[in-house]
Design a protein around this motif. Structure first.
Motif, PDB file in Angstrom:
ATOM      1  N   GLY A  24      -3.548   3.045   0.213  1.00 35.16           N
ATOM      2  CA  GLY A  24      -3.313   3.839  -0.980  1.00 35.16           C
ATOM      3  C   GLY A  24      -3.875   3.191  -2.227  1.00 35.16           C
ATOM      4  N   GLY A  25      -3.637   3.814  -3.372  1.00 39.21           N
ATOM      5  CA  GLY A  25      -4.110   3.294  -4.641  1.00 39.21           C
ATOM      6  C   GLY A  25      -3.441   1.977  -4.992  1.00 39.21           C
ATOM      7  N   GLY A  26      -4.214   1.048  -5.536  1.00 43.96           N
ATOM      8  CA  GLY A  26      -3.687  -0.262  -5.885  1.00 43.96           C
ATOM      9  C   GLY A  26      -3.539  -1.188  -4.699  1.00 43.96           C
ATOM     10  N   GLU A  27      -3.955  -0.739  -3.527  1.00 44.44           N
ATOM     11  CA  GLU A  27      -3.883  -1.541  -2.302  1.00 44.44           C
ATOM     12  C   GLU A  27      -5.302  -1.861  -1.837  1.00 44.44           C
ATOM     13  OE1 GLU A  27       0.245   0.687  -0.825  1.00 44.44           O
ATOM     14  OE2 GLU A  27      -1.646   1.082   0.210  1.00 44.44           O
ATOM     15  N   ASP A  28      -5.408  -2.584  -0.717  1.00 47.24           N
ATOM     16  CA  ASP A  28      -6.732  -2.869  -0.187  1.00 47.24           C
ATOM     17  C   ASP A  28      -6.696  -2.885   1.334  1.00 47.24           C
ATOM     18  OD1 ASP A  28      -5.772  -5.379   0.686  1.00 47.24           O
ATOM     19  OD2 ASP A  28      -6.503  -6.410  -1.100  1.00 47.24           O
ATOM     20  N   GLU A  29      -7.831  -3.209   1.927  1.00 47.32           N
ATOM     21  CA  GLU A  29      -7.993  -3.150   3.380  1.00 47.32           C
ATOM     22  C   GLU A  29      -7.139  -4.154   4.133  1.00 47.32           C
ATOM     23  OE1 GLU A  29     -11.282  -5.991   1.939  1.00 47.32           O
ATOM     24  OE2 GLU A  29     -10.118  -4.285   1.192  1.00 47.32           O
ATOM     25  N   ASN A  30      -6.590  -5.149   3.440  1.00 49.25           N
ATOM     26  CA  ASN A  30      -5.784  -6.178   4.104  1.00 49.25           C
ATOM     27  C   ASN A  30      -4.301  -5.820   4.176  1.00 49.25           C
ATOM     28  OD1 ASN A  30      -7.985  -7.985   4.524  1.00 49.25           O
ATOM     29  ND2 ASN A  30      -7.866  -8.583   2.376  1.00 49.25           N
ATOM     30  N   LEU A  31      -3.886  -4.766   3.488  1.00 51.68           N
ATOM     31  CA  LEU A  31      -2.468  -4.448   3.427  1.00 51.68           C
ATOM     32  C   LEU A  31      -1.891  -4.098   4.794  1.00 51.68           C
ATOM     33  CD1 LEU A  31      -0.062  -3.741   1.325  1.00 51.68           C
ATOM     34  CD2 LEU A  31      -0.619  -1.404   2.004  1.00 51.68           C
ATOM     35  N   LEU A  32      -2.600  -3.305   5.573  1.00 51.06           N
ATOM     36  CA  LEU A  32      -2.041  -2.760   6.800  1.00 51.06           C
ATOM     37  C   LEU A  32      -1.901  -3.791   7.908  1.00 51.06           C
ATOM     38  CD1 LEU A  32      -3.420  -0.361   5.177  1.00 51.06           C
ATOM     39  CD2 LEU A  32      -3.322   0.878   7.328  1.00 51.06           C
ATOM     40  N   PHE A  33      -2.938  -4.590   8.108  1.00 48.15           N
ATOM     41  CA  PHE A  33      -2.943  -5.558   9.202  1.00 48.15           C
ATOM     42  C   PHE A  33      -2.888  -6.999   8.727  1.00 48.15           C
ATOM     43  CE2 PHE A  33      -5.432  -2.237  11.762  1.00 48.15           C
ATOM     44  CZ  PHE A  33      -4.289  -1.798  12.408  1.00 48.15           C
ATOM     45  N   GLY A  34      -3.145  -7.240   7.447  1.00 44.47           N
ATOM     46  CA  GLY A  34      -3.259  -8.617   6.993  1.00 44.47           C
ATOM     47  C   GLY A  34      -4.613  -9.145   7.410  1.00 44.47           C
ATOM     48  N   GLY A  35      -4.641  -9.946   8.435  1.00 42.22           N
ATOM     49  CA  GLY A  35      -5.892 -10.495   8.938  1.00 42.22           C
ATOM     50  C   GLY A  35      -5.688 -11.082  10.312  1.00 42.22           C
ATOM     51  N   PRO A  36      -6.674 -11.774  10.841  1.00 34.62           N
ATOM     52  CA  PRO A  36      -6.565 -12.392  12.166  1.00 34.62           C
ATOM     53  C   PRO A  36      -5.326 -13.270  12.275  1.00 34.62           C
ATOM     54  CG  PRO A  36      -8.822 -12.494  11.405  1.00 34.62           C
ATOM     55  CD  PRO A  36      -8.007 -11.987  10.246  1.00 34.62           C
ATOM     56  N   GLY A  37      -4.591 -13.107  13.372  1.00 37.30           N
ATOM     57  CA  GLY A  37      -3.411 -13.929  13.627  1.00 37.30           C
ATOM     58  C   GLY A  37      -2.121 -13.386  13.058  1.00 37.30           C
ATOM     59  N   GLU A  38      -2.200 -12.346  12.239  1.00 34.65           N
ATOM     60  CA  GLU A  38      -0.996 -11.770  11.664  1.00 34.65           C
ATOM     61  C   GLU A  38      -0.468 -10.639  12.547  1.00 34.65           C
ATOM     62  OE1 GLU A  38      -0.517 -11.076   7.521  1.00 34.65           O
ATOM     63  OE2 GLU A  38      -2.340 -12.187   7.006  1.00 34.65           O
ATOM     64  N   ASN A  39       0.852 -10.436  12.471  1.00 34.99           N
ATOM     65  CA  ASN A  39       1.482  -9.366  13.235  1.00 34.99           C
ATOM     66  C   ASN A  39       2.376  -8.543  12.305  1.00 34.99           C
ATOM     67  OD1 ASN A  39       0.776  -9.668  16.213  1.00 34.99           O
ATOM     68  ND2 ASN A  39       1.411 -11.740  15.710  1.00 34.99           N
ATOM     69  N   ARG A  40       1.751  -7.771  11.442  1.00 29.51           N
ATOM     70  CA  ARG A  40       2.505  -6.904  10.556  1.00 29.51           C
ATOM     71  C   ARG A  40       3.016  -5.684  11.318  1.00 29.51           C
ATOM     72  NH1 ARG A  40      -0.530  -7.267   4.625  1.00 29.51           N
ATOM     73  NH2 ARG A  40      -0.563  -9.560   4.545  1.00 29.51           N
ATOM     74  N   GLU A  41       3.872  -4.914  10.675  1.00 32.10           N
ATOM     75  CA  GLU A  41       4.585  -3.851  11.382  1.00 32.10           C
ATOM     76  C   GLU A  41       3.661  -2.859  12.080  1.00 32.10           C
ATOM     77  OE1 GLU A  41       8.516  -1.837  10.190  1.00 32.10           O
ATOM     78  OE2 GLU A  41       6.983  -0.449   9.457  1.00 32.10           O
ATOM     79  N   LEU A  42       2.605  -2.419  11.406  1.00 34.43           N
ATOM     80  CA  LEU A  42       1.720  -1.438  12.027  1.00 34.43           C
ATOM     81  C   LEU A  42       1.084  -1.992  13.290  1.00 34.43           C
ATOM     82  CD1 LEU A  42       0.378   1.301  12.053  1.00 34.43           C
ATOM     83  CD2 LEU A  42      -1.410   0.391  10.554  1.00 34.43           C
ATOM     84  N   LYS A  43       0.693  -3.247  13.274  1.00 33.82           N
ATOM     85  CA  LYS A  43       0.112  -3.851  14.472  1.00 33.82           C
ATOM     86  C   LYS A  43       1.137  -3.892  15.605  1.00 33.82           C
ATOM     87  CE  LYS A  43      -2.162  -7.959  16.325  1.00 33.82           C
ATOM     88  NZ  LYS A  43      -1.154  -8.219  17.373  1.00 33.82           N
ATOM     89  N   ASN A  44       2.368  -4.248  15.293  1.00 32.01           N
ATOM     90  CA  ASN A  44       3.414  -4.268  16.318  1.00 32.01           C
ATOM     91  C   ASN A  44       3.643  -2.876  16.894  1.00 32.01           C
ATOM     92  OD1 ASN A  44       3.786  -7.010  15.947  1.00 32.01           O
ATOM     93  ND2 ASN A  44       5.515  -6.760  14.544  1.00 32.01           N
ATOM     94  N   ILE A  45       3.598  -1.866  16.036  1.00 31.11           N
ATOM     95  CA  ILE A  45       3.760  -0.487  16.503  1.00 31.11           C
ATOM     96  C   ILE A  45       2.646  -0.127  17.487  1.00 31.11           C
ATOM     97  CG2 ILE A  45       3.686   1.934  15.790  1.00 31.11           C
ATOM     98  CD1 ILE A  45       5.031   1.029  13.151  1.00 31.11           C
ATOM     99  N   LEU A  46       1.417  -0.440  17.131  1.00 27.45           N
ATOM    100  CA  LEU A  46       0.286  -0.155  18.024  1.00 27.45           C
ATOM    101  C   LEU A  46       0.424  -0.893  19.346  1.00 27.45           C
ATOM    102  CD1 LEU A  46      -2.588  -0.360  15.391  1.00 27.45           C
ATOM    103  CD2 LEU A  46      -1.853   1.707  16.605  1.00 27.45           C
ATOM    104  N   ASP A  47       0.763  -2.189  19.272  1.00 30.01           N
ATOM    105  CA  ASP A  47       0.920  -2.977  20.494  1.00 30.01           C
ATOM    106  C   ASP A  47       1.974  -2.365  21.413  1.00 30.01           C
ATOM    107  OD1 ASP A  47      -0.978  -4.849  19.746  1.00 30.01           O
ATOM    108  OD2 ASP A  47       0.474  -6.275  18.943  1.00 30.01           O
TER     109      ASP A  47
END
Length: 319
Positions: free
Chosen positions: A75-98
């Motif tokens: 969304g606005g004021g956000e960037d491409e790193n918000l959803l997944f973070g980066g390599p090695g991170e396990n943010r909520e969306l990634k856990n949902i996909l897994d």
């Protein structure tokens, strides 16, 4: 209230995300961080960045297995790193996909998080955009409005020739032929981007997921105004494309308490009336359009991740 029995008018029920899906799964996908170059039309290029989710089963040496691709915009004021973070991170969306992939809720897929931030330098002089109106609007409105150009010409060819997808070359005809294996969605300003992508890139994408944001093609920051005209414009885009209603899908959602709901709801209601182009149904096998309304939902990723959980099983169902 009488229960609806006609499948073509039944609303999609919102299902709360199971708590277990927020937790890390033993079979984890990975996040790759990629940089790519966007021509700046001045004999040079700009470097941009995106993240790619690869499912647990992805094997770079297995060229026989092909994956569908979902592009998901922040969304606005956000960037491409918000959803997944980066390599090695396990943010909520990634856990949902897994969890969804491991539990068989969805087929393994690739998910890409780009950004509309950083408008292509020299865009006003781009001959490919000579047909569009003035770019004299504030950012990020311009960035969302013209992101489709970067998506089609730069991101899709870059990502889908790098990984095992359903394209074999970066040729436009190849990209168009594989549109049934591609989805695009976004939250808030990312939803605005999604509507523009529907308008300008229908040849390249078959599934669209506008979340918590209406279409601004007729009037900037529509705010529920001109909903009828907006719906009719979208219907004309679909009709002029030459595709049948079962060749494109719009899976939309918003929380009822979301600040975007009063803007989005009127447009959804008007689109429901245009049954020659938008077939409203909770079942994508019978329709091509639905609108999830979540009681209590507000304008946060806590709710957006749940909408994604609800919608993912309906993507690529025809394949």
């Amino acid at each position: 209230m009488e229960k609806e029995t006609v499948a073509s008018t039944k609303s999609k029920e919102f299902i709360m995300l199971p708590d277990a899906y927020r937790k890390e799964h033993e079979k984890q996908g990975i996040i790759e961080s990629l940089h790519y170059h966007v021509p700046n039309l001045n004999d040079g290029s700009n470097t941009k960045h995106l993240n790619v989710y690869l499912p647990y089963c992805y094997d770079a040496t297995d060229t026989n297995r092909k994956y569908n691709v979902l592009y998901l915009m922040h969304g606005g004021g956000e960037d491409e790193n918000l959803l997944f973070g980066g390599p090695g991170e396990n943010r909520e969306l990634k856990n949902i996909l897994d969890n969804m992939i491991a539990n068989g809720d969805v087929e393994p897929l690739i998910v890409v998080t780009p950004t509309f931030n950083g408008l292509k330098n020299g865009l006003k002089n781009d001959p490919k955009l000579a047909h569009v109106e003035s770019l004299d609007h504030p950012l990020p409105i311009v960035e969302t409005k013209y992101f489709h150009d970067e998506l089609v010409h730069d991101i899709i060819p870059f990502v889908e020739t790098k990984y095992h997808t359903h394209v074999t070359t970066a040729d436009k005809e190849d990209l168009k032929a594989s549109r049934a294996h591609r989805a695009f969605g976004g939250f808030s300003m990312g939803s605005v981007t999604t509507w523009y992508t529907f308008i300008h890139a229908l040849d390249y994408v078959q599934y669209f997921i506008p979340l918590c944001g209406d279409c601004w093609a007729i009037t900037q920051k529509a705010e529920g105004k001109m909903a009828k005209e907006t719906a009719e414009y979208l219907a004309k885009v679909a009709k002029d494309s030459g595709y049948s209603p079962k060749d494109y899908y719009l899976f939309c959602a918003s929380g009822i308490q979301d600040i975007a709901y009063p803007n989005m709801k009127p447009q959804m209601d008007e689109m429901k009336k245009l049954t020659d182009r938008f077939l409203y149904s909770s079942d994508p096998k019978e329709g091509n359009f639905y609108f999830i309304e979540a009681e209590g939902g507000i304008h946060t990723w806590h709710w957006v991740n749940q909408f994604i959980y609800n919608i993912l099983p309906d993507l690529f169902f025809k394949i």
